[in-house]
Scaffold this motif. Structure first.
Motif, mmCIF file in Angstrom:
data_model
loop_
_atom_site.group_PDB
_atom_site.id
_atom_site.type_symbol
_atom_site.label_atom_id
_atom_site.label_comp_id
_atom_site.label_asym_id
_atom_site.label_seq_id
_atom_site.Cartn_x
_atom_site.Cartn_y
_atom_site.Cartn_z
ATOM 1 N N ASP A 135 0.825 -1.210 0.000
ATOM 2 C CA ASP A 135 0.000 0.000 0.000
ATOM 3 C C ASP A 135 0.863 1.266 0.000
ATOM 4 O OD1 ASP A 135 -2.263 -1.595 0.095
ATOM 5 O OD2 ASP A 135 -2.643 -1.247 2.236
ATOM 6 N N TYR A 136 2.125 1.126 0.373
ATOM 7 C CA TYR A 136 3.034 2.271 0.485
ATOM 8 C C TYR A 136 4.075 2.291 -0.633
ATOM 9 C CZ TYR A 136 0.704 2.236 4.929
ATOM 10 O OH TYR A 136 -0.271 2.240 5.892
ATOM 11 N N ARG B 80 6.368 7.551 1.873
ATOM 12 C CA ARG B 80 5.007 7.291 2.316
ATOM 13 C C ARG B 80 5.018 6.811 3.763
ATOM 14 N NH1 ARG B 80 4.582 10.187 -1.183
ATOM 15 N NH2 ARG B 80 3.501 9.929 -3.161
ATOM 16 N N ILE C 161 3.904 5.274 7.229
ATOM 17 C CA ILE C 161 3.119 4.141 7.694
ATOM 18 C C ILE C 161 2.605 4.398 9.105
ATOM 19 C CG2 ILE C 161 3.172 1.687 8.307
ATOM 20 C CD1 ILE C 161 5.393 1.363 6.178
ATOM 21 N N PHE D 200 8.192 4.381 7.705
ATOM 22 C CA PHE D 200 7.748 4.777 6.373
ATOM 23 C C PHE D 200 8.472 3.962 5.315
ATOM 24 C CE2 PHE D 200 11.062 7.677 7.826
ATOM 25 C CZ PHE D 200 11.974 7.698 6.780
ATOM 26 N N ASP E 289 4.389 12.491 4.468
ATOM 27 C CA ASP E 289 4.623 12.039 3.096
ATOM 28 C C ASP E 289 5.354 13.134 2.338
ATOM 29 O OD1 ASP E 289 3.222 9.717 3.618
ATOM 30 O OD2 ASP E 289 1.474 10.254 2.437
#
Length: 115
Positions: free
Chosen positions: A8-9, A20, A22, A31, A112
């Motif tokens: 998903d990242y 991205r 987490i 991340f 992000d």
């Protein structure tokens, strides 16, 4: 308890690097860094924090205080925050790193980003 799915990242960097987030708490951030082929995360420090970098996909050259270390999928590296850190994507595809920083340090690290 929280469950996260790494894919998903995983993102195609619109520029050079797509970061991205987490997870974020007062004690740690986690991340994924998505670094485009041939790109470099410029040298920087994290002061009093400790970092862990794990290669999830790709191949990296990590430079800490001028010392080069190659990392490949599945390998993990610990870096002290006062060490100068630079990461080069030396692979043929996007380099994906799972990164934790503890303690978090600056709020600027906890968002992000597209660099």
């Amino acid at each position: 308890m929280n469950k996260f799915i790494f894919k998903d990242y995983f993102h195609e960097p619109p520029k050079k690097i797509a970061k991205r987030m987490i997870f974020k708490s007062d004690n740690v951030i986690a991340f994924v860094l998505n670094i485009a082929k041939g790109e470099i995360l410029p040298g920087h420090t994290h002061l009093k924090s400790t970092l862990f970098l794990q290669v999830m996909e790709g191949n990296a050259k990590v430079v800490t205080d001028g010392n080069e270390t190659s990392l490949q999928k599945g390998e993990l590296m610990q870096v002290d925050g006062q060490e100068s850190l630079q990461v080069l994507n030396i692979g043929e595809d996007i380099l994906r790193l799972y990164v934790t920083i503890s303690p978090m340090g600056s709020d600027a690290f906890a968002a992000d980003a597209n660099i």
